[in-house]
Scaffold this motif. Structure first.
Motif: not given
Length: 81
Positions: A34, A42, A53, A57-58, A61
């Motif tokens: 992250w 990002r 995100i 969510e990261w 994914m």
């Protein structure tokens, strides 16, 4: 979906030699933390996407990528004769 031949080509092109492609994939995804996403990746995304995100969510994914790639890698492994 890529063909078996395309996946084999990508594995060869990656130059991972005798390493298990699934282990290489796992190591690379583990390295995409992250913090790394936030600090290095990002800003390359459009704001309206980057704003959606978060850390959860990261992680989701990365799981989706891992699952899809592992399915392809298993397909290649299963087609070896």
């Amino acid at each position: 979906m890529p063909s078996v031949e395309q996946v084999r080509w990508a594995i060869e092109r990656a130059g991972i030699g005798d390493e298990d492609p699934r282990e290489v994939l796992a190591a690379h995804l583990d390295g995409l933390t992250w913090e790394r996403f936030h600090n290095e990746l990002r800003d390359s995304l459009p704001d309206h996407i980057a704003e959606r995100i978060d850390e959860a969510e990261w992680a989701a994914m990365k799981r989706r990528v891992r699952d899809a790639a592992e399915r392809l890698l298993c397909m290649v492994a299963g087609s070896r004769s």
